[in-house]
Enzyme design. Structure first.
Site, short mmCIF file in Angstrom:
data_model
loop_
_atom_site.label_atom_id
_atom_site.label_comp_id
_atom_site.label_asym_id
_atom_site.label_seq_id
_atom_site.Cartn_x
_atom_site.Cartn_y
_atom_site.Cartn_z
N LYS A 1 0.83 -1.22 0.00
CA LYS A 1 0.00 0.00 0.00
C LYS A 1 0.87 1.26 0.00
CE LYS A 1 -2.17 -1.03 3.84
NZ LYS A 1 -1.45 -2.29 4.15
N ARG B 1 -10.00 1.36 8.25
CA ARG B 1 -9.50 0.03 8.55
C ARG B 1 -10.57 -0.83 9.22
NH1 ARG B 1 -3.74 0.60 8.45
NH2 ARG B 1 -2.74 -1.32 9.05
N ARG C 1 11.51 -6.17 4.95
CA ARG C 1 11.43 -4.70 4.82
C ARG C 1 12.46 -4.01 5.70
NH1 ARG C 1 5.73 -1.87 5.51
NH2 ARG C 1 5.77 -2.99 7.48
#
Ligand code: AP5
Ligand code: MG
Length: 211
Positions: free
Chosen positions: A13, A88, A127
């Protein structure tokens, strides 16, 4: 264009939001980034958010909704925006609809990024983020020049146990949003597997913004 991005943790995202927002000429508003900036700045908002984020749970709606409403009231968001990580849950989506309605606006689209649990776990585990520039890397898919650099850090919620809980929270609380936006006829869904540029192209095609 007023657009929200929906998708599991690690679906890409933030990566896509950066590129798409620039292409559309709208601000990218990422609730996770705003929370993290407040946590590192030690603000009252950051202190409230930290324990939830570290556990991989949602920050309470009353905190999050007010923060987003304030951000959307800023001048740069009046002509459009790309929201990354908000709403969310269905309650947040209803609040967003009301905030926009009060401003005489409506949401155009919700773009869902679809990726399997195996793939998002791979993406989150690798990440790394640069302290100095904020750029997001991946050890395998987008490696930094020096993977051992002191400038790189791993997000505190990218540990295996927290990732597991974030996926559970997504399935239980966030996934129902897809049905909410489908019901409004606003949902577009794309496969988020593939090179970053391929996913961007799919996204721009899906939202009708391809050149
Ligand atoms: P947030 O920061 O929004 O985290 P998230 O939803 O879990 O998503 P991520 O940021 O982890 O993943 P992403 O989809 O952005 O993927 P990225 O592009 O980085 O939220 C954090 C926390 O804040 C929440 O848990 C909650 O506590 C709180 N919060 C935030 N919003 C809230 C709200 N509305 N209500 C309540 N609480 C809220 O990519 C991941 C990795 O994959 C990177 O390394 C990247 O380089 C790599 N990658 C990206 N695309 C590709 C590709 N195509 N191929 C290979 N690798 C790729
Ligand atoms: Mg993100």
């Amino acid at each position: 264009m007023r657009l929200v991005l929906v998708g599991p943790p690690g679906a890409g995202k933030g990566t896509q939001a950066e590129i798409i927002a620039e292409r559309l000429g709208v601000p990218k508003i990422s609730t996770g980034d705003i929370f993290r900036a407040n946590v590192s700045g030690g603000t009252p908002l950051g202190l409230k958010a930290k324990e939830y984020m570290d556990a991989g749970n949602l920050v309470p709606d009353e905190v999050t909704n007010d923060m987003v409403a304030d951000r959307l009231a800023e001048d740069d968001a009046k002509g459009g925006f790309l929201l990354d990580g908000y709403p969310r849950n269905t309650e947040q989506a209803k609040v967003l609809d009301r905030v926009l309605e009060a401003a005489g606006a409506t949401l155009d689209l919700a773009l869902e990024l679809v990726a399997s649990d195996d793939e998002v776990v791979r993406r989150l585990s690798g990440r790394r983020v640069s302290k100095s520039t904020g750029k997001v890397y991946h050890l395998e898919f987008d490696p930094p020049a020096d993977p051992d650099s002191e400038d790189l850090y791993q997000r505190s919620d990218d540990q295996p146990e927290t990732i597991k809980n974030r996926l559970k929270v997504y399935a239980e609380q966030t996934a129902p949003l897809v049905g909410y936006y489908e019901g409004q006829g606003k949902l577009v869904r794309i496969d988020a597997i593939g090179e970053v540029a391929e996913v961007t192209e799919r996204a721009l095609n899906a939202i009708g913004a391809a050149e």
